[in-house]
Design an enzyme around this catalytic site. Sequence first.
Site, mmCIF file in Angstrom:
data_model
loop_
_atom_site.group_PDB
_atom_site.id
_atom_site.type_symbol
_atom_site.label_atom_id
_atom_site.label_comp_id
_atom_site.label_asym_id
_atom_site.label_seq_id
_atom_site.Cartn_x
_atom_site.Cartn_y
_atom_site.Cartn_z
ATOM 1 N N GLY A 11 8.641 -5.223 -0.315
ATOM 2 C CA GLY A 11 7.297 -5.331 0.258
ATOM 3 C C GLY A 11 6.285 -5.648 -0.825
ATOM 4 N N SER A 13 4.752 -8.491 -1.793
ATOM 5 C CA SER A 13 3.919 -9.692 -1.763
ATOM 6 C C SER A 13 2.433 -9.389 -1.622
ATOM 7 C CB SER A 13 4.360 -10.612 -0.620
ATOM 8 O OG SER A 13 4.198 -9.975 0.630
ATOM 9 N N ARG A 14 2.084 -8.163 -1.212
ATOM 10 C CA ARG A 14 0.661 -7.840 -1.016
ATOM 11 C C ARG A 14 0.476 -6.332 -1.004
ATOM 12 N NH1 ARG A 14 -0.233 -6.944 4.742
ATOM 13 N NH2 ARG A 14 1.733 -7.180 5.870
ATOM 14 N N VAL A 64 14.947 -6.211 4.573
ATOM 15 C CA VAL A 64 15.659 -5.048 4.039
ATOM 16 C C VAL A 64 16.376 -4.254 5.125
ATOM 17 C CG1 VAL A 64 14.154 -4.860 2.018
ATOM 18 C CG2 VAL A 64 13.604 -3.562 4.107
ATOM 19 N N ASN A 90 9.195 0.063 -1.056
ATOM 20 C CA ASN A 90 7.840 0.054 -0.506
ATOM 21 C C ASN A 90 7.742 -0.648 0.843
ATOM 22 O OD1 ASN A 90 4.740 0.017 -0.719
ATOM 23 N ND2 ASN A 90 5.234 -2.162 -0.645
ATOM 24 N N SER A 142 4.788 8.674 3.155
ATOM 25 C CA SER A 142 3.409 8.741 3.650
ATOM 26 C C SER A 142 3.069 10.199 3.944
ATOM 27 C CB SER A 142 3.249 7.920 4.936
ATOM 28 O OG SER A 142 1.995 8.165 5.549
ATOM 29 N N TYR A 155 6.505 5.863 13.043
ATOM 30 C CA TYR A 155 6.160 5.767 11.622
ATOM 31 C C TYR A 155 6.323 7.119 10.930
ATOM 32 C CZ TYR A 155 3.383 4.404 7.502
ATOM 33 O OH TYR A 155 2.954 4.128 6.221
ATOM 34 N N ALA A 157 8.194 9.655 11.877
ATOM 35 C CA ALA A 157 9.609 10.026 11.829
ATOM 36 C C ALA A 157 10.322 9.290 10.705
ATOM 37 C CB ALA A 157 10.270 9.728 13.169
ATOM 38 N N LYS A 159 8.970 8.018 7.950
ATOM 39 C CA LYS A 159 8.484 8.458 6.644
ATOM 40 C C LYS A 159 8.948 9.873 6.319
ATOM 41 C CE LYS A 159 6.260 4.730 5.401
ATOM 42 N NZ LYS A 159 6.709 3.935 4.248
ATOM 43 N N ILE A 188 -5.044 4.707 2.353
ATOM 44 C CA ILE A 188 -5.245 3.795 1.229
ATOM 45 C C ILE A 188 -5.794 2.478 1.777
ATOM 46 C CG2 ILE A 188 -4.175 2.657 -0.737
ATOM 47 C CD1 ILE A 188 -4.013 5.698 -0.888
#
Length: 242
Positions: A11, A13-14, A64, A90, A142, A155, A157, A159, A188
Site C-alpha cells: 500500500g 503508493s500514497r 496482497v 500497510n 488501527s 474493518y 474485525a 484490524k 490520521i
Amino acid sequence: MLKGKTAVVTGGSRGLGAAIAYRLASMGADLAVVCRSGPEAAEQVCAGCREKYGVSAKAYQCDVADFEAVKKLAALIKADFGTVHILVNNAGITRDGLVLTMKEEDFDRVMEVNLKGAFNMIRHMSGMFLRNREGCIINISSVTGLMGNAGQCNYAAAKAGLIGLTKSVAREFASRGIRCNAVAPGFIATDMTKGQEENPLVGSIPLGRMGEASDVADAVAYLATAGYVTGEVLRVDGGIGM
C-alpha cells in the site's frame, strides 16, 4: 541506520504507505513499494526516494489478498534485491456499513485485503528472514481494532485480527531473531479519512487534532530499529484509545 537493508512496504503508493517509504529511505533502506492499483503513483514514490536519498527503489503491482500472486511477488523481490530485512504490511481498504445492511462481499473483501493480505506477505517473505536469522515485520493495524467503531465491523474485525496475528508471529519467530510489532493509528489525515474532520470522535481526541502520516511513519521508523521490542502494539492516536 538502515543502510544495506531492504524494506518492503505494501500500500505504498500514497498516504501512510508513501510516508513510511520516504521515512525508511531517509534512514538508508532500499525499497520495494507494492501497490494493487496506481503503479504510476508507486513509481513516483520510488523515484522520489531514489532522487532524494540515493537508495534503490522499485515499484511492484500485486493484490496482497491473492496468495499465489504474493508468492510470485516475493520471488521477484528476492531476484531484484537479494533478500528482505523489513516488511511493513500497510495495504488496507474500507467498505463501511452497518452490520444490518453490510453486504457479504464488503465484509469478505476487507478481511481478505487487511488481514489475509498481511498473512500472505508474512508467509511468503519469512523464508528470507529465516535465512538471514533476522527480520522486522510491522503491521499497520488501527485503534479501531482496539476500540471498535460503529459502521466498521469488517474493518475493526480485520484490524483486531491483525493484532492477534502480530502477537502470534512474534512468539513463533522470536527465537530466530525476527521481530513482529503493530502500529495502531487513530484519526490520521489521509485520503482514507477525508471528510472525517467533523466526526464527533475527532473532537474527543485528547491532543485535539488529527494526526499526520509522518506521525505513523515515525512510529514505524522506531519499531524498525528497536531491537528489543516485539509483540507490541504502538498506538499513534493522540490519546483517543487510552
